[in-house]
Write a protein that holds these residues in place. Structure first.
Motif, mmCIF file in Angstrom:
data_model
loop_
_atom_site.group_PDB
_atom_site.id
_atom_site.type_symbol
_atom_site.label_atom_id
_atom_site.label_comp_id
_atom_site.label_asym_id
_atom_site.label_seq_id
_atom_site.Cartn_x
_atom_site.Cartn_y
_atom_site.Cartn_z
ATOM 1 N N VAL A 101 0.848 -1.198 0.000
ATOM 2 C CA VAL A 101 0.000 0.000 0.000
ATOM 3 C C VAL A 101 0.886 1.251 0.000
ATOM 4 O O VAL A 101 0.615 2.216 -0.727
ATOM 5 N N GLU A 102 1.964 1.207 0.768
ATOM 6 C CA GLU A 102 2.881 2.347 0.823
ATOM 7 C C GLU A 102 3.559 2.593 -0.531
ATOM 8 O O GLU A 102 3.604 3.725 -1.023
ATOM 9 N N THR A 103 4.096 1.526 -1.151
ATOM 10 C CA THR A 103 4.792 1.719 -2.430
ATOM 11 C C THR A 103 3.821 2.123 -3.536
ATOM 12 O O THR A 103 4.134 2.991 -4.342
ATOM 13 N N ARG A 104 2.640 1.512 -3.557
ATOM 14 C CA ARG A 104 1.670 1.870 -4.603
ATOM 15 C C ARG A 104 1.121 3.280 -4.394
ATOM 16 O O ARG A 104 0.806 3.971 -5.364
ATOM 17 N N THR A 105 1.030 3.737 -3.145
ATOM 18 C CA THR A 105 0.625 5.116 -2.891
ATOM 19 C C THR A 105 1.677 6.072 -3.435
ATOM 20 O O THR A 105 1.355 7.089 -4.058
ATOM 21 N N PHE A 106 2.949 5.728 -3.228
ATOM 22 C CA PHE A 106 4.051 6.536 -3.760
ATOM 23 C C PHE A 106 3.942 6.651 -5.279
ATOM 24 O O PHE A 106 4.007 7.744 -5.845
ATOM 25 N N PHE A 107 3.762 5.509 -5.954
ATOM 26 C CA PHE A 107 3.675 5.535 -7.423
ATOM 27 C C PHE A 107 2.372 6.165 -7.903
ATOM 28 O O PHE A 107 2.343 6.804 -8.949
ATOM 29 N N HIS A 108 1.310 6.016 -7.131
ATOM 30 C CA HIS A 108 0.027 6.617 -7.505
ATOM 31 C C HIS A 108 0.126 8.147 -7.484
ATOM 32 O O HIS A 108 -0.481 8.820 -8.316
ATOM 33 N N GLU A 109 0.894 8.683 -6.537
ATOM 34 C CA GLU A 109 1.080 10.135 -6.471
ATOM 35 C C GLU A 109 1.813 10.648 -7.715
ATOM 36 O O GLU A 109 1.600 11.774 -8.149
ATOM 37 N N LEU A 110 2.674 9.813 -8.297
ATOM 38 C CA LEU A 110 3.408 10.203 -9.495
ATOM 39 C C LEU A 110 2.618 9.916 -10.774
ATOM 40 O O LEU A 110 2.784 10.602 -11.771
ATOM 41 N N ASP A 111 1.792 8.885 -10.738
ATOM 42 C CA ASP A 111 0.990 8.498 -11.910
ATOM 43 C C ASP A 111 -0.328 7.913 -11.400
ATOM 44 O O ASP A 111 -0.348 6.784 -10.898
ATOM 45 N N ASP A 112 -1.405 8.666 -11.541
ATOM 46 C CA ASP A 112 -2.675 8.231 -10.948
ATOM 47 C C ASP A 112 -3.318 7.029 -11.644
ATOM 48 O O ASP A 112 -4.359 6.534 -11.197
ATOM 49 N N SER A 113 -2.712 6.519 -12.717
ATOM 50 C CA SER A 113 -3.244 5.302 -13.336
ATOM 51 C C SER A 113 -2.799 4.042 -12.572
ATOM 52 O O SER A 113 -3.322 2.963 -12.801
ATOM 53 N N PRO A 133 -3.805 -0.783 -3.802
ATOM 54 C CA PRO A 133 -4.555 -1.989 -3.416
ATOM 55 C C PRO A 133 -5.019 -1.961 -1.944
ATOM 56 O O PRO A 133 -4.635 -2.815 -1.167
ATOM 57 N N ASP A 134 -5.841 -0.993 -1.579
ATOM 58 C CA ASP A 134 -6.290 -0.876 -0.202
ATOM 59 C C ASP A 134 -7.274 -1.982 0.188
ATOM 60 O O ASP A 134 -7.566 -2.164 1.352
ATOM 61 N N HIS A 135 -7.775 -2.744 -0.772
ATOM 62 C CA HIS A 135 -8.699 -3.854 -0.477
ATOM 63 C C HIS A 135 -8.018 -5.019 0.222
ATOM 64 O O HIS A 135 -8.670 -5.866 0.801
ATOM 65 N N LEU A 136 -6.680 -5.042 0.210
ATOM 66 C CA LEU A 136 -5.965 -6.151 0.845
ATOM 67 C C LEU A 136 -5.989 -6.063 2.357
ATOM 68 O O LEU A 136 -5.969 -7.071 3.045
ATOM 69 N N ILE A 137 -6.013 -4.855 2.877
ATOM 70 C CA ILE A 137 -5.976 -4.678 4.334
ATOM 71 C C ILE A 137 -7.408 -4.545 4.815
ATOM 72 O O ILE A 137 -8.158 -3.702 4.365
#
Length: 163
Positions: A142-154, A158-162
């Motif tokens: 979730v942390e790494t994908r949030t980082f990449f989401h901030e750079l590219d919103d596409s 995966p917050d459904h995992l927690i």
């Protein structure tokens, strides 16, 4: 014998529960030998009564929870060209992006390994050390994908995992 609302576990052709276990609820009874089952994914099917056996509510809930755990969507590896991605974001240091990318790949492999072990051995047979790594990977992805989401919103988070 069977009635509407009974909880059942599906059997294989040898009369043993399927592996991994699948449960259902009887939605309707059509005579002595056939019923309509409501499966965990919302689908229904007609089934002969010798293809399942009745179970208690606690067992049903335990296996139903396991079914939902198996159905959780796993994150896939990021399909990005890291050099092009880093060049599009000059304000971020390239080594920071590469570090997050490598962490993300590690977390994805741990999550996939965990789901594979659960399907082969069952959740109760996972050792504590690997369970700790799995939980760490859940939060890490979730942390790494949030980082990449901030750079590219596409790139989804995966917050459904927690949960």
């Amino acid at each position: 014998m069977y009635k509407k609302g009974d909880k059942v576990i599906i059997l294989d052709y040898n009369g043993k529960p399927l592996v991994p276990h699948v449960v259902a609820e009887i939605e309707d009874v059509y005579g002595k030998d056939r019923v309509r089952l409501n499966l965990p994914d919302g689908a229904c099917c007609l089934e002969f009564v010798n293809h399942f056996e009745k179970i208690d509510e606690d067992t049903y809930n335990k296996y139903l929870h396991a079914v939902h755990e198996r159905e959780k969507e796993l994150p896939v590896d990021l399909q990005i060209d890291i050099r092009k991605f880093a060049s599009k974001h000059p304000r971020r240091r390239k080594d920071e992006i590469i570090k997050k990318f490598d962490l993300d790949k590690r977390y994805v492999s741990i999550l996939n390994a965990y789901m594979g072990r659960v399907s082969m051995y069952g959740k109760e047979n996972i050792n504590e050390r690997f369970l700790f790594e799995y939980k760490e990977a859940l939060y890490g992805i979730v942390e790494t994908r949030t980082f990449f989401h901030e750079l590219d919103d596409s790139i989804p988070i995966p917050d459904h995992l927690i949960g």
